[in-house]
Write a protein that holds these residues in place. Structure first.
Motif, PDB file in Angstrom:
ATOM      1  N   THR A  78     -15.722 -21.330  15.691  1.00  0.00           N
ATOM      2  CA  THR A  78     -16.541 -21.018  14.542  1.00  0.00           C
ATOM      3  C   THR A  78     -17.457 -22.201  14.218  1.00  0.00           C
ATOM      4  OG1 THR A  78     -16.534 -20.426  12.203  1.00  0.00           O
ATOM      5  CG2 THR A  78     -14.760 -21.848  12.962  1.00  0.00           C
ATOM      6  N   ASN A  86     -19.040 -22.264  11.121  1.00  0.00           N
ATOM      7  CA  ASN A  86     -19.311 -22.065   9.705  1.00  0.00           C
ATOM      8  C   ASN A  86     -19.454 -23.365   8.921  1.00  0.00           C
ATOM      9  OD1 ASN A  86     -19.226 -19.363  10.205  1.00  0.00           O
ATOM     10  ND2 ASN A  86     -17.180 -19.039   9.354  1.00  0.00           N
ATOM     11  N   SER A  87     -18.941 -24.463   9.431  1.00  0.00           N
ATOM     12  CA  SER A  87     -19.029 -25.733   8.707  1.00  0.00           C
ATOM     13  C   SER A  87     -20.117 -26.641   9.268  1.00  0.00           C
ATOM     14  CB  SER A  87     -17.680 -26.447   8.745  1.00  0.00           C
ATOM     15  OG  SER A  87     -17.332 -26.752  10.080  1.00  0.00           O
ATOM     16  N   TRP A 132     -24.764 -25.705   6.244  1.00  0.00           N
ATOM     17  CA  TRP A 132     -23.582 -24.912   6.571  1.00  0.00           C
ATOM     18  C   TRP A 132     -23.274 -23.900   5.477  1.00  0.00           C
ATOM     19  CZ3 TRP A 132     -19.284 -24.621   3.547  1.00  0.00           C
ATOM     20  CH2 TRP A 132     -19.153 -25.597   2.545  1.00  0.00           C
ATOM     21  N   SER A 133     -23.592 -24.254   4.220  1.00  0.00           N
ATOM     22  CA  SER A 133     -23.307 -23.359   3.102  1.00  0.00           C
ATOM     23  C   SER A 133     -24.473 -22.440   2.775  1.00  0.00           C
ATOM     24  CB  SER A 133     -22.952 -24.183   1.867  1.00  0.00           C
ATOM     25  OG  SER A 133     -24.038 -25.024   1.533  1.00  0.00           O
ATOM     26  N   ARG A 153     -27.916 -17.213   7.349  1.00  0.00           N
ATOM     27  CA  ARG A 153     -26.651 -17.158   8.077  1.00  0.00           C
ATOM     28  C   ARG A 153     -25.666 -16.318   7.295  1.00  0.00           C
ATOM     29  NH1 ARG A 153     -24.976 -23.120   8.876  1.00  0.00           N
ATOM     30  NH2 ARG A 153     -23.168 -22.174   9.908  1.00  0.00           N
ATOM     31  N   ASP A 154     -24.747 -15.736   8.019  1.00  0.00           N
ATOM     32  CA  ASP A 154     -23.654 -14.967   7.432  1.00  0.00           C
ATOM     33  C   ASP A 154     -22.377 -15.555   7.995  1.00  0.00           C
ATOM     34  OD1 ASP A 154     -21.725 -13.169   6.632  1.00  0.00           O
ATOM     35  OD2 ASP A 154     -22.934 -11.392   7.084  1.00  0.00           O
ATOM     36  N   ASN A 155     -21.727 -16.387   7.194  1.00  0.00           N
ATOM     37  CA  ASN A 155     -20.533 -17.065   7.700  1.00  0.00           C
ATOM     38  C   ASN A 155     -19.351 -16.106   7.863  1.00  0.00           C
ATOM     39  OD1 ASN A 155     -21.822 -19.498   7.983  1.00  0.00           O
ATOM     40  ND2 ASN A 155     -21.132 -20.318   6.016  1.00  0.00           N
ATOM     41  N   THR A 156     -19.415 -14.959   7.242  1.00  0.00           N
ATOM     42  CA  THR A 156     -18.332 -13.983   7.457  1.00  0.00           C
ATOM     43  C   THR A 156     -18.440 -13.383   8.849  1.00  0.00           C
ATOM     44  OG1 THR A 156     -19.579 -12.090   6.588  1.00  0.00           O
ATOM     45  CG2 THR A 156     -18.331 -13.416   5.002  1.00  0.00           C
ATOM     46  N   ASN A 198     -20.034 -15.293  11.260  1.00  0.00           N
ATOM     47  CA  ASN A 198     -20.201 -16.442  12.146  1.00  0.00           C
ATOM     48  C   ASN A 198     -21.523 -16.353  12.911  1.00  0.00           C
ATOM     49  OD1 ASN A 198     -19.201 -18.901  13.033  1.00  0.00           O
ATOM     50  ND2 ASN A 198     -18.150 -18.011  14.800  1.00  0.00           N
TER      51      ASN A 198
END
Length: 127
Positions: A28, A30-31, A53-54, A72-75, A77
């Motif tokens: 991932t 995401n960070s 990242w956020s 971005r959509d971190n859900t 990835n």
């Protein structure tokens, strides 16, 4: 091996739109801050846009500001590049990248800061 995979490139007429996607395989991101770069034959890879990242900060090259949107959509990835009002000079191979650097710094516009890259996706804009 960790890899970023781009998709969504293609051939479009000037004034049209495309949405590129970037999803990693193997881990991932995401960070991590992520970015899009582009390259044409005989030229250096150039910065297009970056996102924190956020997703609370974005930065764009002047040449695409107002036409392109990075998100971005971190859900999922996944990172995206929405490209509107495309011009023939936007024709290039587009690469997504991710960096382990935690700070939001001006060096985010340089390729040297990025640790992970995709293989690229071709975008061709016809006049």
């Amino acid at each position: 091996q960790v890899q970023l995979v781009e998709s969504g490139g293609g051939l479009v007429q000037a004034g049209g739109s495309l949405r590129l996607s970037c999803a990693p395989s193997g881990r991932t991101f995401n960070s991590y801050h992520q970015a899009w770069f582009r390259q044409t034959p005989g030229k250096e890879r150039e910065f297009v846009a970056a996102i924190s990242w956020s997703a609370d900060r974005q930065y764009y090259a002047e040449s695409v500001k107002g036409r392109f949107t990075i998100s971005r959509d971190n859900t999922k990835n996944t990172a995206y590049l929405q490209m509107n009002s495309l011009k023939p000079e936007d024709t290039a191979i587009y690469y997504c990248a991710a960096t382990t650097t935690k700070e939001w710094v001006i060096e985010l516009v340089t390729t040297a800061l990025y640790d992970y890259w995709g293989q690229g996706t071709q975008v061709t804009v016809s006049s």
